[in-house]
Design a protein around this motif. Structure first.
Motif, short mmCIF file in Angstrom:
data_model
loop_
_atom_site.label_atom_id
_atom_site.label_comp_id
_atom_site.label_asym_id
_atom_site.label_seq_id
_atom_site.Cartn_x
_atom_site.Cartn_y
_atom_site.Cartn_z
N UNK A 26 0.80 -1.22 0.00
CA UNK A 26 0.00 0.00 0.00
C UNK A 26 0.84 1.27 0.00
N UNK A 27 2.00 1.22 0.64
CA UNK A 27 2.85 2.41 0.72
C UNK A 27 3.73 2.55 -0.52
N UNK A 28 4.11 1.42 -1.11
CA UNK A 28 5.10 1.47 -2.19
C UNK A 28 4.55 0.99 -3.53
N UNK A 29 3.99 -0.22 -3.57
CA UNK A 29 3.63 -0.81 -4.86
C UNK A 29 2.48 -0.04 -5.52
N UNK A 30 1.39 0.16 -4.79
CA UNK A 30 0.25 0.87 -5.39
C UNK A 30 0.61 2.32 -5.74
N UNK A 31 1.25 3.08 -4.83
CA UNK A 31 1.62 4.45 -5.22
C UNK A 31 2.52 4.51 -6.45
N UNK A 32 3.50 3.61 -6.55
CA UNK A 32 4.39 3.64 -7.71
C UNK A 32 3.61 3.29 -8.97
N UNK A 33 2.75 2.28 -8.90
CA UNK A 33 1.96 1.89 -10.07
C UNK A 33 1.05 3.04 -10.49
N UNK A 34 0.40 3.64 -9.50
CA UNK A 34 -0.49 4.77 -9.78
C UNK A 34 0.29 5.93 -10.38
N UNK A 35 1.46 6.19 -9.82
CA UNK A 35 2.31 7.28 -10.31
C UNK A 35 2.71 7.05 -11.75
N UNK A 36 3.04 5.81 -12.09
CA UNK A 36 3.44 5.50 -13.47
C UNK A 36 2.25 5.65 -14.42
N UNK A 37 1.10 5.18 -13.97
CA UNK A 37 -0.10 5.28 -14.79
C UNK A 37 -0.41 6.75 -15.08
N UNK A 38 -0.34 7.56 -14.02
CA UNK A 38 -0.63 8.99 -14.18
C UNK A 38 0.40 9.66 -15.08
N UNK A 39 1.64 9.22 -14.96
CA UNK A 39 2.69 9.80 -15.80
C UNK A 39 2.41 9.51 -17.27
N UNK A 40 2.03 8.25 -17.55
CA UNK A 40 1.72 7.88 -18.93
C UNK A 40 0.57 8.74 -19.46
N UNK A 41 -0.38 8.98 -18.57
CA UNK A 41 -1.57 9.71 -18.97
C UNK A 41 -1.31 11.20 -19.15
N UNK A 42 -0.48 11.74 -18.28
CA UNK A 42 -0.38 13.20 -18.20
C UNK A 42 0.85 13.77 -18.88
N UNK A 43 1.73 12.89 -19.33
CA UNK A 43 2.98 13.36 -19.89
C UNK A 43 2.75 14.46 -20.92
N UNK A 44 3.51 15.52 -20.78
CA UNK A 44 3.37 16.62 -21.73
C UNK A 44 2.43 17.71 -21.26
N UNK A 45 1.60 17.39 -20.29
CA UNK A 45 0.73 18.43 -19.74
C UNK A 45 1.58 19.38 -18.93
N UNK A 46 1.50 20.66 -19.21
CA UNK A 46 2.33 21.57 -18.43
C UNK A 46 1.50 22.65 -17.77
N UNK A 47 0.44 23.09 -18.45
CA UNK A 47 -0.28 24.23 -17.91
C UNK A 47 -0.98 23.86 -16.61
N UNK A 48 -0.79 24.69 -15.61
CA UNK A 48 -1.44 24.46 -14.33
C UNK A 48 -0.79 23.37 -13.49
N UNK A 49 0.31 22.79 -14.01
CA UNK A 49 0.92 21.68 -13.28
C UNK A 49 1.49 22.10 -11.93
N UNK A 50 1.95 23.37 -11.85
CA UNK A 50 2.54 23.81 -10.58
C UNK A 50 1.52 23.67 -9.45
N UNK A 51 0.31 24.12 -9.69
CA UNK A 51 -0.72 24.03 -8.66
C UNK A 51 -0.98 22.58 -8.28
N UNK A 52 -1.13 21.73 -9.30
CA UNK A 52 -1.39 20.32 -9.01
C UNK A 52 -0.22 19.70 -8.24
#
Lengths: 313, 274
Positions: free
Chosen positions: A101-127
């Protein structure tokens, strides 16, 4: 002029030119000794208050001691207890479950989000500021917040009722079977942002021509992710897994305020028992042995992660 | 054109969803803290009358005047001490090529993976013998030691990134090693030092296990460690507990919002370089 070879990067010993005169060699040697004086204060504090206690813990783990009366030699008894005692063994297992829960799921989720969001820049600072927020908070306060969320009347149950899942609602942290998982999800909440921010930052450095190359080969987004993004994030993945795994194994604050090991010892973790054994039950040797085993497990996991994610030639 | 815009909208929807998931717990305790003390409340509910007195009540009940004072005393000791020691050591390791420097660097870095559980028991018994339990000095020295691996590592990477020609020029001018640190390196090192200082403050403020062990006297505990025991006493008074939690996270959240760049870069870069 004499020092051209002393300005070096850390960890890289300079190649010394062969023909140095003895006098210059001696002067350089004395200068290298003086350089130690800069390190001495930091080293003294570090050795005195971190290294020495660590060694002392190893010694205490071989003793039977209540903290007051003279200690007696216990040999490996304290270690044997870890594998036979009905409390100690499970706590190690719980800590390993928390890695999911602390490592595997967050890393998997992080990778998924990276694949999805890559290249998005506007407003990223706030997020980024929002996603990273749980990283800076004291875990005690995070724990108290989640106690409330998991409460009978808390947000989690309110949400479940809102979608018609009245049957599933319960006091999550008091549930014999689900308390550990509920605890784990607090870790998922706290760690996912760190993984995402790390991976997104890493993905920004990827050369876009690599993606074009995959596109020319006719590869889609999935191929692009596995052929380019994932290998490029190797370093970030290693780091994120190491940090989050250590947080899971050595957890204490969060467990102390949310469940304190309950219900019926279903959420005990080594950190909690080290504290309890040493300061409530006066079993210093047992606490020390558990701390040593915990450290060894941390080292094994960190080494394994580094091995697994190391670049293959 | 249209598909890219749809994709972009979908991305922002996902991002917003995640942001809401991160922020909802805070919204929940802020709302809870504004309910009358001891009120029966549920999840996200707007209080009928906004009650601000919970903050004052929690402040008094948990004795936050003492707790916050202790927190600040400890941080005021740890941050400068750890910064100075780490900077001196890192300067030498990065630029002066000390005898055995490689081994010393490794020794510091090893400390990054050691859990606090490994040191806390002997720290208590050894410091008690020295009269350093229930003492700010004891906690300050212990925290300084525990934060040293990261600090040395962070500053060492920073100093190593400074072009060697700069140091050469100073050396040719005959500057001594301490003068180089003070006059040449320090002026360009403030960003790195500020970031490290903020991380040190955060870790010191948030430290829990070490403080509850070394400070048996409740009045000398720090804000989070006091909060840890406050939960036990008021476990059913959700508004009061929420207010107390907000008091404890308040200072660190304010610092984070002001210096978010330093915090994010410190934690992520500090991690990546290791």
């Amino acid at each position: 002029m004499a020092d051209t070879d002393t300005a070096v990067l850390p960890g890289r010993t300079p190649v010394r030119p062969g023909g140095t005169s003895p006098v210059r060699g001696r002067r350089r040697r004395s200068r290298r000794l003086i350089a130690l004086a800069y390190i001495a204060p930091a080293a003294l504090v570090y050795i005195g208050f971190a290294i020495w206690p660590a060694i002392h813990t190893v010694y205490l783990s071989f003793l039977s001691w209540d903290g007051i009366l003279p200690a007696t030699w216990a040999g490996l008894d304290n270690y044997r207890a870890i594998f036979t005692d009905s409390m100690l063994g499970p706590s190690l297992w719980h800590a390993i479950v928390l890695i999911l829960f602390f490592a595997v799921i967050p890393c998997a989720l992080g990778l998924f989000m990276t694949a999805l969001l890559q290249g998005t820049t506007r407003g990223m600072t706030t997020f980024r500021v929002i996603f990273f927020l749980p990283q800076v908070l004291p875990l005690v306060a995070v724990g108290i917040t989640w106690r409330w969320l998991y409460n009978d009347e808390g947000l989690v149950n309110q949400g479940l009722r809102a979608v018609g899942l009245d049957g599933v609602t319960r006091a999550w942290l008091g549930d014999y079977n689900l308390a550990l998982i509920a605890l784990g999800f607090i870790g998922t909440w706290a760690m996912s942002g760190l993984c995402m921010v790390l991976f997104l930052a890493g993905a920004q450095k990827i050369d876009t021509s690599l993606y074009e190359a995959v596109a020319i080969d006719g590869g889609g987004p999935v191929r692009r992710f596995f052929a380019v993004t994932l290998p490029a994030l190797r370093g970030e993945i290693t780091i994120a897994s190491v940090i989050t795994t250590i947080a899971a194994l050595a957890s204490f604050d969060l467990v102390f305020v949310t469940t304190n090991g309950g219900p019926a010892n279903q959420t005990t973790v080594p950190g909690l028992l080290v504290y309890r054994l040493a300061f409530n039950e006066s079993n210093i040797g047992g606490a020390a042995a558990l701390a040593v085993v915990l450290t060894l497990i941390v080292i094994v996991f960190v080494t394994a992660i580094r091995r697994l994610t190391r670049e293959k030639p | 054109m249209n598909t890219t815009r749809t994709a972009a909208t979908a991305r922002y929807l996902v991002l917003t969803g995640m942001a809401v998931a991160v922020l909802l717990p805070f919204v929940s305790i802020v709302l809870a803290a504004l309910h009358p003390s001891g009120a029966q409340i549920s999840g996200l509910s707007i209080p009928e009358s906004w009650t601000w007195s919970n903050f004052a009540d929690a402040w008094r009940a948990a004795n936050f005047s003492n707790l916050v004072k202790s927190s600040l005393i400890i941080a005021a000791g740890v941050v400068p001490l750890a910064l100075v020691l780490a900077t001196l050591a890192a300067y030498s390791l990065a630029t002066l090529n000390p005898l055995g420097g490689r081994a010393i660097s490794v020794g510091f870095v090893l400390g990054l993976t050691l859990p606090i559980e490994l040191v806390v028991i002997p720290l208590y018994f050894d410091l008690r013998q020295l009269g350093l339990t229930n003492s700010y000095v004891g906690v300050i020295l212990a925290e300084t030691a525990l934060f040293m691996p990261f600090g040395v590592y962070w500053m060492q990477t920073h100093f190593a990134s400074i072009p060697g020609e700069l140091l050469e020029a100073a050396r040719v001018d005959g500057a001594r090693s301490f003068t180089i640190l003070a006059r040449v390196l320090m002026p360009i090192s403030w960003p790195a030092i500020t970031t490290l200082g903020l991380l040190y403050f955060m870790w010191s403020w948030n430290q829990f296990l070490l403080v509850i062990v070394l400070m048996q006297n409740p009045d000398m505990r720090t804000a989070p460690s006091g909060l840890g025991f406050f939960v036990g006493q008021y476990s059913t008074n959700i508004p009061l507990l929420s207010a107390a939690s907000l008091i404890v996270i308040g200072p660190i959240v304010v610092l984070y919002l002001i210096f978010q760049r330093n915090f994010v870069s410190g934690i992520t870069q500090g991690a990546i370089k290791g």
